[in-house]
Motif scaffolding. Sequence first.
Motif, PDB file in Angstrom:
ATOM      1  N   CYS A 161      85.040 -29.099  66.527  1.00  0.00           N
ATOM      2  CA  CYS A 161      85.198 -28.112  67.600  1.00  0.00           C
ATOM      3  C   CYS A 161      84.502 -28.499  68.896  1.00  0.00           C
ATOM      4  O   CYS A 161      84.809 -27.977  69.952  1.00  0.00           O
TER       5      CYS A 161
ATOM      6  N   CYS B  70      79.933 -26.278  68.189  1.00  0.00           N
ATOM      7  CA  CYS B  70      79.000 -25.698  67.198  1.00  0.00           C
ATOM      8  C   CYS B  70      77.692 -26.512  67.196  1.00  0.00           C
ATOM      9  O   CYS B  70      77.591 -27.558  67.829  1.00  0.00           O
TER      10      CYS B  70
ATOM     11  N   CYS C 146      78.195 -30.154  66.061  1.00  0.00           N
ATOM     12  CA  CYS C 146      78.869 -30.978  67.068  1.00  0.00           C
ATOM     13  C   CYS C 146      77.932 -31.288  68.242  1.00  0.00           C
ATOM     14  O   CYS C 146      77.958 -32.394  68.781  1.00  0.00           O
TER      15      CYS C 146
ATOM     16  N   CYS D 165      80.901 -30.544  61.310  1.00  0.00           N
ATOM     17  CA  CYS D 165      81.313 -29.440  62.201  1.00  0.00           C
ATOM     18  C   CYS D 165      81.500 -28.161  61.392  1.00  0.00           C
ATOM     19  O   CYS D 165      82.150 -28.160  60.349  1.00  0.00           O
TER      20      CYS D 165
HETATM   21 ZN   LIG Z   1      81.828 -28.188  65.599  1.00  0.00          ZN
END
Ligand SMILES: [Zn+2]
Length: 344
Positions: free
Chosen positions: A89, A92, A95, A103
Amino acid sequence: MRAVTFQAPGEIRIEEKPEPELLAGDDCVVRVEASGICGSDLHIYHGRVPVEPGFTIGHEFVGTVLAAGDDVERVAVGDRVLGCFHVACATCAACLRSDYHRCERGRTFGHGSHLGDLQGAQAEQLLVPRGNLTLRRVPEGMSDEVALFAGDVMGTGYHAIAHAGMRAGDSAAVLGLGPVGLCAVQAARAAGATEVFAIDSVAERLAMAERFGATPLHLTESDPKRELRAATGGRGVDVVVDAVGDPGPLAMAVSLARDAGVVSGIGAYAGRGEVPLGLAWLKGLTLRLGLANVIAHVDRVLGLLEAGKLDPAPLVTHRMKLDQAAEAYALYDNREALKIVLTP
Ligand SMILES: [Zn+2]
Ligand SMILES: [Zn+2]
């Protein structure tokens, strides 16, 4: 469009499915021009990884962007692209640490609803979420077959070495010479390993590893542990990669590593296994495990492929049509093929 679907353990089928459409602003639709069959597809094929009947499988792909949402900036309609095997994504906590493989909203192509409900790449077209992160342009002059490796198999072999913190001048051993293990041999050489011991029981795979610059050691016809110790003055190697995909060999990996060395487990461990923790503790080993962070590595891997420092082309043993998928899976399951590339 045609798509390769899982039906029941040991049974896959080509089905006609509606063409995918853009759902989010950063989605792309890719016309798939080459897709790979992977060791992890065999877990699905045998029903070890649950996938709904009729779900499209496959997660390695190269193709052309047919449509792109307004928020896609890094690729455009008409670009030749390769994909990573999963989607992250970018926002988050994992990430933001660049741990894209962890993720919190990660989704994997072709692995059914429990891994994000993302239809697979063994199809004529594919919906690709997060196009800015998932896709890369294929460098000029690179073949589909080589580019196909960047987002999964070579990315994983590279991860096994990078995650181990290998430095130029280190020695290494690779257990398990499937496509990922063979890519790890190449990645170790590219990282400056002085000697790479390659261990397996399949003669052709040992020969391939030797061709990539490794010292082949037959698992049962020789005594790999003794030979490796003799070659390293009794010390063992700096880095051991376990690319078998079963917890069993981890004990051997621990025994092959030098004191304060690193064991990098890249094969998928399912269930329990015996690890000689006392020996690992005594040696002061570092264990590094887990799924490969291919999104973090894909640009470096593409650079090394472009420079010819990594070259997975010899691993492609079979080229088949999408319509021959059932035959291709049976062949791969019998270990008659190293890497099968499907084209429409
Ligand atoms: Zn993520
Ligand atoms: Zn794969």
